[in-house]
Design a protein around this motif. Sequence first.
Motif, short mmCIF file in Angstrom:
data_model
loop_
_atom_site.label_atom_id
_atom_site.label_comp_id
_atom_site.label_asym_id
_atom_site.label_seq_id
_atom_site.Cartn_x
_atom_site.Cartn_y
_atom_site.Cartn_z
N LEU A 54 0.84 -1.20 0.00
CA LEU A 54 0.00 0.00 0.00
C LEU A 54 0.87 1.25 0.00
O LEU A 54 2.00 1.24 0.50
N ARG A 55 0.36 2.34 -0.57
CA ARG A 55 1.15 3.57 -0.56
C ARG A 55 1.56 3.93 0.87
O ARG A 55 0.80 3.76 1.81
N GLY A 56 2.81 4.36 1.00
CA GLY A 56 3.33 4.69 2.31
C GLY A 56 3.88 3.50 3.07
O GLY A 56 4.41 3.66 4.17
N HIS A 57 3.76 2.30 2.51
CA HIS A 57 4.20 1.08 3.18
C HIS A 57 5.23 0.35 2.32
O HIS A 57 5.25 0.48 1.10
N GLY A 58 6.06 -0.46 2.99
CA GLY A 58 6.97 -1.35 2.28
C GLY A 58 7.85 -0.63 1.29
O GLY A 58 8.47 0.40 1.60
N GLN A 59 7.89 -1.15 0.06
CA GLN A 59 8.73 -0.58 -0.99
C GLN A 59 8.01 0.44 -1.85
O GLN A 59 8.60 1.00 -2.78
N SER A 60 6.73 0.68 -1.56
CA SER A 60 6.01 1.72 -2.29
C SER A 60 6.44 3.10 -1.81
O SER A 60 7.06 3.25 -0.76
N ASP A 61 6.13 4.13 -2.59
CA ASP A 61 6.51 5.49 -2.24
C ASP A 61 5.99 5.88 -0.86
O ASP A 61 4.82 5.63 -0.52
N ARG A 62 6.86 6.53 -0.08
CA ARG A 62 6.46 7.09 1.22
C ARG A 62 5.94 8.50 0.96
O ARG A 62 6.66 9.48 1.04
N THR A 63 4.69 8.55 0.62
CA THR A 63 4.09 9.79 0.15
C THR A 63 3.42 10.57 1.27
O THR A 63 3.06 10.01 2.31
N ASP A 64 3.25 11.87 1.05
CA ASP A 64 2.49 12.72 1.97
C ASP A 64 1.06 12.92 1.49
O ASP A 64 0.27 13.57 2.17
N THR A 178 9.91 -7.25 16.67
CA THR A 178 8.69 -6.73 16.05
C THR A 178 8.70 -5.20 16.02
O THR A 178 8.34 -4.59 15.02
N LEU A 179 9.15 -4.59 17.10
CA LEU A 179 9.21 -3.14 17.16
C LEU A 179 10.22 -2.58 16.17
O LEU A 179 10.01 -1.50 15.60
N LYS A 180 11.30 -3.31 15.94
CA LYS A 180 12.29 -2.88 14.96
C LYS A 180 11.69 -2.86 13.56
O LYS A 180 11.94 -1.94 12.78
N LEU A 181 10.90 -3.87 13.25
CA LEU A 181 10.23 -3.91 11.94
C LEU A 181 9.24 -2.76 11.82
O LEU A 181 9.14 -2.11 10.78
N SER A 182 8.51 -2.50 12.89
CA SER A 182 7.54 -1.41 12.88
C SER A 182 8.21 -0.06 12.69
O SER A 182 7.68 0.83 12.02
N ALA A 183 9.41 0.09 13.27
CA ALA A 183 10.14 1.36 13.18
C ALA A 183 10.56 1.70 11.76
O ALA A 183 10.91 2.84 11.46
N ALA A 184 10.52 0.71 10.86
CA ALA A 184 10.89 0.96 9.46
C ALA A 184 9.82 1.77 8.74
O ALA A 184 10.05 2.29 7.65
N ASN A 185 8.65 1.87 9.34
CA ASN A 185 7.55 2.63 8.74
C ASN A 185 7.66 4.11 9.07
O ASN A 185 8.34 4.50 10.01
N SER A 186 6.95 4.93 8.30
CA SER A 186 6.93 6.38 8.54
C SER A 186 5.79 6.72 9.50
O SER A 186 4.63 6.45 9.18
N PRO A 187 6.10 7.28 10.67
CA PRO A 187 5.05 7.55 11.65
C PRO A 187 3.91 8.40 11.11
O PRO A 187 2.75 8.16 11.44
N HIS A 188 4.21 9.40 10.26
CA HIS A 188 3.12 10.25 9.78
C HIS A 188 2.17 9.49 8.87
O HIS A 188 0.97 9.76 8.85
N VAL A 189 2.70 8.51 8.13
CA VAL A 189 1.84 7.67 7.28
C VAL A 189 0.93 6.82 8.15
O VAL A 189 -0.29 6.74 7.92
N LEU A 190 1.51 6.18 9.15
CA LEU A 190 0.72 5.30 10.00
C LEU A 190 -0.30 6.08 10.82
O LEU A 190 -1.43 5.61 11.03
N ALA A 191 0.06 7.25 11.28
CA ALA A 191 -0.89 8.08 12.02
C ALA A 191 -2.05 8.51 11.12
O ALA A 191 -3.22 8.47 11.52
N ALA A 192 -1.72 8.91 9.89
CA ALA A 192 -2.77 9.32 8.95
C ALA A 192 -3.73 8.18 8.66
O ALA A 192 -4.95 8.36 8.60
N MET A 193 -3.18 6.96 8.51
CA MET A 193 -4.03 5.82 8.19
C MET A 193 -4.79 5.32 9.42
O MET A 193 -5.87 4.75 9.30
N TRP A 194 -4.22 5.53 10.61
CA TRP A 194 -4.99 5.23 11.82
C TRP A 194 -6.21 6.15 11.89
O TRP A 194 -7.34 5.72 12.18
N HIS A 195 -5.97 7.41 11.60
CA HIS A 195 -7.07 8.37 11.57
C HIS A 195 -8.11 7.96 10.54
O HIS A 195 -9.33 8.03 10.78
#
Length: 274
Positions: A54-64, A178-195
């Motif tokens: 999904l956008r913002g995840h994995g190898q896809s663009d970390r978009t705003d 598990t936390l190390k894997l999670s840290a590879a994500n962009s917090p602003h992306v995950l916060a936006a998708m949580w919202h």
Amino acid sequence: MAFFETNDGVKLFYVDKGKGQPIVLVHGWSGDHTTFAEPIESLSNNFRVVAYDLRGHGQSDRTDQGLTLRRFARDLKELMQHLDLSEVTLAGHSMGASTGFEYIRNHGTDRLRTFTILDMTPKLINDEGWNLGLWHGEYTRSDADRDLTQMYEEFEGFSRTFMKRTVPYLNATELEKTLKLSAANSPHVLAAMWHAMVTADYRDMLADITVPAQIAYGEKSTLYSKETADYLNERIADSTVIAFENCTHMLTAENPGRVEEVIRQAAGTPATKA
């Protein structure tokens, strides 16, 4: 493995493996396509399997931009159009299932053959009229506001608490991994998708799911209950509830063989003999 560019210029990474009737796998919040690593390999012996980040995840663009479930559903539509997929067996885990709900709400079921929902609710936030959301009915709007604030201030702190409750059997070493894997994500992306998830409500569109649906839940899931699965079953005309014994919300990691079996059954082909 390849990249596809959406109409708003975001590059999505995907794998396209095997031949035959198509299966599309959609991972959940903070994950990537490797959530389905084992099912991709086994199912691609008999089917064409597409899994993407999904956008913002994995190898896809970390978009705003485009960090909404509506845009995620549009991405799914564009990817299926790009690959000329029809009669798709669609399976989504957690937020991946929400992406499927949003896709059907906006784009219908014409391209779909079946829809598999892996441990998800149609509405995360609980209130006076709804207690089948997150944390077995305990999660409220004020909890979401608190969590969103923490994600923006210190994502690791939120992630640690969330994972301890989601997968309570993890030992200290497993939790840190598990936390190390999670840290590879962009917090602003995950916060936006949580919202995006906490503001979504798909109860009004469940009757629009006119293809056969499989509703899987983890019997030990601390996120959602059997009653949540039963609610979906009652409102999706052609649907079946499937329990994953001894599994939490992370059933894709805990029993990938069962995930493969469920998706294979949804696609209409019996399991191959050993």
